[in-house]
Write a protein that holds these residues in place. Structure first.
Motif, PDB file in Angstrom:
ATOM      1  N   CYS A  19      77.813 -40.403 -36.776  1.00 57.65           N
ATOM      2  CA  CYS A  19      77.140 -39.335 -36.011  1.00 57.65           C
ATOM      3  C   CYS A  19      75.631 -39.572 -35.965  1.00 57.65           C
ATOM      4  O   CYS A  19      74.983 -39.343 -34.941  1.00 57.65           O
ATOM      5  CB  CYS A  19      77.455 -37.958 -36.603  1.00 57.65           C
ATOM      6  N   CYS A  23      73.671 -40.191 -32.539  1.00 58.10           N
ATOM      7  CA  CYS A  23      72.540 -39.327 -32.160  1.00 58.10           C
ATOM      8  C   CYS A  23      71.323 -40.176 -31.821  1.00 58.10           C
ATOM      9  O   CYS A  23      70.660 -39.957 -30.813  1.00 58.10           O
ATOM     10  CB  CYS A  23      72.218 -38.358 -33.296  1.00 58.10           C
ATOM     11  N   ASN A  27      69.776 -40.152 -28.132  1.00 62.91           N
ATOM     12  CA  ASN A  27      68.487 -39.498 -27.914  1.00 62.91           C
ATOM     13  C   ASN A  27      67.288 -40.423 -28.068  1.00 62.91           C
ATOM     14  O   ASN A  27      66.146 -39.979 -27.899  1.00 62.91           O
ATOM     15  CB  ASN A  27      68.345 -38.312 -28.881  1.00 62.91           C
ATOM     16  N   ARG A  36      70.186 -35.870 -36.459  1.00 61.38           N
ATOM     17  CA  ARG A  36      71.436 -35.619 -37.194  1.00 61.38           C
ATOM     18  C   ARG A  36      71.523 -36.644 -38.302  1.00 61.38           C
ATOM     19  O   ARG A  36      71.264 -37.833 -38.067  1.00 61.38           O
ATOM     20  CB  ARG A  36      72.646 -35.782 -36.250  1.00 61.38           C
ATOM     21  N   CYS A 140      66.960 -31.792 -32.969  1.00 59.26           N
ATOM     22  CA  CYS A 140      68.270 -31.793 -32.317  1.00 59.26           C
ATOM     23  C   CYS A 140      68.311 -30.737 -31.218  1.00 59.26           C
ATOM     24  O   CYS A 140      67.847 -29.616 -31.400  1.00 59.26           O
ATOM     25  CB  CYS A 140      69.340 -31.508 -33.361  1.00 59.26           C
ATOM     26  N   CYS A 143      72.442 -31.766 -27.791  1.00 66.34           N
ATOM     27  CA  CYS A 143      72.643 -32.527 -26.548  1.00 66.34           C
ATOM     28  C   CYS A 143      72.744 -31.574 -25.346  1.00 66.34           C
ATOM     29  O   CYS A 143      73.700 -31.628 -24.551  1.00 66.34           O
ATOM     30  CB  CYS A 143      73.868 -33.424 -26.642  1.00 66.34           C
ATOM     31  N   CYS A 167      77.063 -36.566 -31.439  1.00 65.62           N
ATOM     32  CA  CYS A 167      77.479 -36.673 -32.842  1.00 65.62           C
ATOM     33  C   CYS A 167      78.938 -36.249 -32.998  1.00 65.62           C
ATOM     34  O   CYS A 167      79.703 -36.852 -33.758  1.00 65.62           O
ATOM     35  CB  CYS A 167      76.574 -35.834 -33.739  1.00 65.62           C
TER      36      CYS A 167
END
Lengths: 218, 286
Positions: A19, A23, A27, A36, A140, A143, A167
């Motif tokens: 995850c 992430c 990103n 994350r 975070c 998303c 994630c």
């Protein structure tokens, strides 16, 4: 109403950090920044030692202290519960970072590359660099862009992978689940009804929206 | 809940690095400046232009420090956008009438404007105390007992500077403030420990406690008290200097050394196989 939450089944998490990697890939976060991540926590004393893997990140709190203190209104809470940052408004005072009890906010001053300045940037780093993220708070987003795009196509976040946070999609053991807590039929609602769960630092009154499952319902 | 004094890297609280000495500089400058304006206005110290200038200079330097810290300084105007809930916005808004009134007092030697500036300055000081206490991620800062500490520290630092500028005056208020400042500091430390705090925070405060007591309170009190008997301006000035700088030192420690974050806890140790769930674990806490 809609209220998006993340559920982490601690019985299932194996600490593989997939995850975390998903992430970062999704990103394009800078080196050292992990929106994350999974903590590896060893507790107890020999021979009664336990090892727990704990996924953490922004809790998208019901009453986010980061939003209360933000002097520029850059931090906002959407109607679906997701806490977002307007990078064009943020002044980078980091007040939100010291107000967050989950250490979920980051700020970078300079453009960074994984192998250092001398080695230069990798192609994908150069391609995905976003200057708007320099000197401002970041964290975070659940998303949110994927969710919005998915919703526009009639998809269901948490059910259809195209509308689900990276994630959660990547989790090899289905320990991470995402969805609408106000929908009684969603996977997250059923999981929380059928199991015992806790939240992080609940005593602080922030109303965090990551739930940690640790046993079946009694 | 099982508190665990052992440190687990990345889980136990660690020292925050988002705010550094520049942030501390804002609280040092703001507190000292507001305290000096109040001391000068309410005790009728003259010349007004001198005290208003020095008070505003401290506040201005503090704001300059924080401006140098923010990631996007040329967007600083955005700080005024959230007066509904943000004490940082309120601090910025209060600074406007504070500089206007203080500037008026400076230019026109106006006692009335000085009084008004001092009152606004006290609210500015209150805003700063609330900025710190709204930082929910730092247990040492969010404790409610810190608010009166910050207020009295600012007043004491301002009175300390006034002893430098006008030796021999304000000796009694200085001695009272020293007593109150130490009492509130002890109260804050004992409540923080009783309510629970990161081990690192408690260690840092424990190490700084004795020097703060001796150099920041006992010695200045002796010097200021001695100056009253001997009429020595040097003793008074030295006492004021210690009174002020000891407050600055503790603010620096509070912001940069004792500011351990919340860390993480395991809400419940999960069931594995046929085992049983374990109690919550919170490492690195007293």
């Amino acid at each position: 109403m809609t209220k998006y939450v993340l559920v982490a089944d601690l019985r299932r998490c194996v600490g593989c950090q997939t995850c975390t990697a998903a992430c970062k890939n999704s990103n394009a976060t800078a080196p050292g920044i992990q929106w994350r991540k999974v903590l590896d926590v060893e507790t107890g004393t020999y021979p009664d030692v336990r090892r727990t893997f704990l996924p953490v990140g922004c809790m998208h709190c019901d009453d986010p202290p980061c939003m209360t203190v933000c002097p520029s209104t850059a931090t906002k809470k959407r109607d679906d519960g997701i806490v977002i940052i307007d990078y064009d408004l943020c002044i980078g005072c980091a007040y939100c970072a010291v107000a967050c009890p989950y250490q979920a906010r980051f700020k970078i001053k300079d453009r960074l590359s994984a192998y250092g300045a001398d080695a230069g940037e990798m192609t994908h780093e150069a391609a995905r660099f976003d200057p708007a993220l320099i000197g401002v708070a970041q964290k975070c987003t659940f998303c949110a862009d994927r969710i919005d795009e998915g919703l526009a196509q009639g998809l269901v976040p948490g059910k259809d992978w195209q509308a689900t946070p990276a994630c959660v999609n990547s989790c090899i053991s289905s320990a991470l689940q995402f969805g609408d807590l106000d929908d009684k039929d969603s996977a997250v609602s059923r999981l929380l009804a059928e199991n015992q769960s806790s939240r992080m630092h609940e005593e602080l009154g922030t109303g965090p929206n990551i739930y940690y499952i640790w046993d079946d319902a009694p | 809940m099982t508190s665990d004094l052992r440190e687990i890297k990345g889980v136990s609280p660690w020292l925050q690095t988002n705010w550094d000495a520049r942030a501390a500089g804002n609280f040092i400058g703001g507190g000292t400046g507001a305290g000096l304006l109040a001391a000068a206005a309410f005790h009728g110290l003259a010349p007004i232009s001198l005290f208003s200038f020095v008070g505003l200079a401290f506040i201005g330097l503090g704001l300059l420090c924080v401006w140098l810290e923010i990631g996007r300084p040329w967007r600083a105007i955005n700080v005024f956008f959230h007066p509904q809930t943000s004490w940082m916005t309120r601090e910025g808004l209060v600074a406007i009438p504070l500089f206007a009134l203080g500037g008026f007092a400076l230019l026109f030697d106006s006692r009335l404007a000085m009084m008004a500036a001092a009152l606004v300055g006290l609210f500015y000081l209150y805003c700063q105390a609330r900025i710190v206490s709204a930082s929910k991620g730092i247990p040492a800062w969010r404790h409610p007992a810190l608010i009166p500490v910050m207020l009295v520290m600012g007043l004491a630092e301002g009175v300390g500077v006034s002893l430098l500028l006008a030796p021999g005056q304000l000796a009694l208020p200085a001695l009272i403030l020293l007593g109150v400042r130490y009492g509130l500091w002890r109260r804050y430390l004992s409540r923080l420990q009783a309510d629970g705090a990161p081990v690192g925070t408690i260690k840092v405060f424990a190490a700084s406690h004795k020097p703060y007591l001796i150099l920041g309170h006992i010695l200045p009190a002796l010097l200021i008290g001695g100056a009253g008997f001997s009429e020595s301006s040097w003793l008074s000035m030295l006492g004021g200097l210690l009174m002020t700088t000891s407050g600055w030192w503790v603010k620096l420690i509070l912001i940069t050394k004792a500011a351990y974050n919340q860390g993480f806890l395991v809400p419940r140790v999960p069931v594995r196989g046929q085992g049983k769930p374990g109690a919550p674990v919170k490492p690195g806490w007293v």
